[in-house]
Write an enzyme that holds these catalytic residues in place. Structure first.
Site, PDB file in Angstrom:
ATOM      1  N   THR A 176     -57.042  47.950 -39.970  1.00  0.00           N
ATOM      2  CA  THR A 176     -58.055  47.377 -40.140  1.00  0.00           C
ATOM      3  C   THR A 176     -59.394  47.903 -39.848  1.00  0.00           C
ATOM      4  OG1 THR A 176     -57.117  45.032 -39.829  1.00  0.00           O
ATOM      5  CG2 THR A 176     -59.442  45.122 -39.207  1.00  0.00           C
ATOM      6  N   ARG A 204     -52.311  33.402 -46.506  1.00  0.00           N
ATOM      7  CA  ARG A 204     -52.658  33.576 -45.003  1.00  0.00           C
ATOM      8  C   ARG A 204     -54.173  34.297 -44.923  1.00  0.00           C
ATOM      9  NH1 ARG A 204     -53.947  38.227 -41.577  1.00  0.00           N
ATOM     10  NH2 ARG A 204     -53.197  37.759 -39.512  1.00  0.00           N
ATOM     11  N   ASP A 207     -58.251  37.064 -38.726  1.00  0.00           N
ATOM     12  CA  ASP A 207     -59.286  36.797 -37.851  1.00  0.00           C
ATOM     13  C   ASP A 207     -60.461  37.490 -38.457  1.00  0.00           C
ATOM     14  OD1 ASP A 207     -57.797  39.372 -37.349  1.00  0.00           O
ATOM     15  OD2 ASP A 207     -59.322  39.689 -35.772  1.00  0.00           O
ATOM     16  N   GLY A 228     -56.069  43.549 -34.901  1.00  0.00           N
ATOM     17  CA  GLY A 228     -54.843  43.208 -34.246  1.00  0.00           C
ATOM     18  C   GLY A 228     -54.392  42.036 -34.856  1.00  0.00           C
TER      19      GLY A 228
HETATM   20  N1  GLY Z   1     -56.518  41.662 -37.454  1.00  0.00           N
HETATM   21  C1  GLY Z   1     -56.583  41.469 -38.918  1.00  0.00           C
HETATM   22  C2  GLY Z   1     -55.650  40.360 -39.600  1.00  0.00           C
HETATM   23  O1  GLY Z   1     -54.978  39.816 -38.692  1.00  0.00           O
HETATM   24  O2  GLY Z   1     -55.578  39.997 -40.564  1.00  0.00           O
END
Ligand code: GLY
Length: 314
Positions: A176, A204, A207, A228
């Site tokens: 990320t 899905r 964050d 994360g």
């Molecule tokens: N932190 C990136 C995700 O969980 O999609």
């Protein structure tokens, strides 16, 4: 007394993860570190020329989205069904305007789509086919599935699908990307972009696309970008809480960061974040063995790292 800084600060990350000095191949590390340097160069040049923090974080993330070393844009991880669905968000600390997209499949630069949502729509978050349609209508560059796909990410999907016993976030491969900046006028901004978790299913969303969870910016407190296990960052609203603690409780950004990384660990979450204050202080925290990260400042040497001190203030 509040520190007064003139000049600019740019911090970036290329993801936190389980890689260790023993498991991360030297050439892979070097490719990622070179990518971080390129992103710092692009964002730093923008800030050095007097550009806005918002433009600097956008261009830094754009560079990382094109780099297959990272799990964002080109080089994103695959879903369970073998597609690539990207999430991205951007926020301007000046007025807390924000834009985000989730599950986009065809926009070459998801961060541009997030910015277009912020600047050219009345909304904050668009998702899936609607977000792709909006992006195309806005004339943003579109790319075919092959542009985003890499053999390494396909192998990771095959490995995870062969092990259905593994926890859902074993698909958390580092990569990320994110950027936070303070510009010469003292304004802050944050941007984050990701392909999410390998083998993610059912639409899905992590964050990164959620304002307040993986991305937040507020001139009164600072700017934050996270990386994360997204579910934990959503539950803790990490990015917003970090700035809120500073603003409402009077904690320093460092105290708030220590509290948040401790809470993340207590919940079993894995990852880290970068942050800048409106005074230009920068920090990072991670509870994984490594986190790709970089820092550049006016008049200073840009630095990049993956291992080493998990608690840092600069
Ligand atoms: N932190 C990136 C995700 O969980 O999609």
């Amino acid at each position: 007394m509040t520190k007064v800084r003139t000049g600019w600060t740019l911090a970036i990350h290329g993801g936190a993860g389980s890689m260790t000095p023993e498991t991360l191949a030297a050439d892979e590390a070097e490719r990622a570190l070179a990518g971080l340097r390129a992103a710092l160069d692009a964002g730093g040049a923008m800030l050095e020329a007097g550009g806005a923090a918002l433009d600097a974080v956008a261009i830094a993330v754009r560079v990382l989205e094109d780099d297959p070393a990272f799990n964002a844009g080109r080089g994103s991880v695959f879903t369970w069904d073998g597609h690539i669905e990207c999430d991205a968000a951007i926020m301007d600390g000046r007025d807390r305007r924000a834009g985000a997209v989730a599950g986009v499949t065809a926009t070459r630069h998801p961060i541009d789509a997030a910015r277009a949502v912020m600047e050219r729509s009345p909304h904050v978050l668009l998702s899936a086919a609607g977000a792709d349609a909006f992006s195309a209508e806005q004339g943003l560059e579109q790319a075919p599935p092959d542009w985003f796909a890499t053999p390494a990410r396909r192998r990771q999907l095959d490995e995870i699908k062969a092990r259905p016993d593994l926890p859902f976030d074993s698909g958390m491969k580092y990569g990320t990307v994110g950027a936070v900046a303070m510009d010469a006028t003292g304004h802050v901004a944050a941007a984050t972009s990701t392909g999410g978790l390998t083998a993610k299913r059912w639409g899905r969303i992590g964050d990164s696309a959620l304002i307040g969870a993986g991305t937040y910016a507020d001139d009164r407190a600072g700017a934050v970008s996270c990386t994360g296990s997204g579910e934990h960052f959503i539950r803790l609203a990490v990015a917003h809480e970090l700035t809120a603690r500073r603003r409402l409780v009077g904690e320093t950004l460092g105290q708030a960061a220590d509290a948040l990384i401790a809470e993340l660990s207590a919940l079993g979450g894995k990852g880290g974040f970068i942050a800048v204050s409106p005074q230009g202080d920068a920090l990072w925290r991670f509870n994984t063995p490594g986190m790709f990260r970089g820092l550049a400042r006016d008049g200073g040497e840009a630095t990049v790292a993956v291992f080493g001190e998990p608690v840092g203030t600069a």
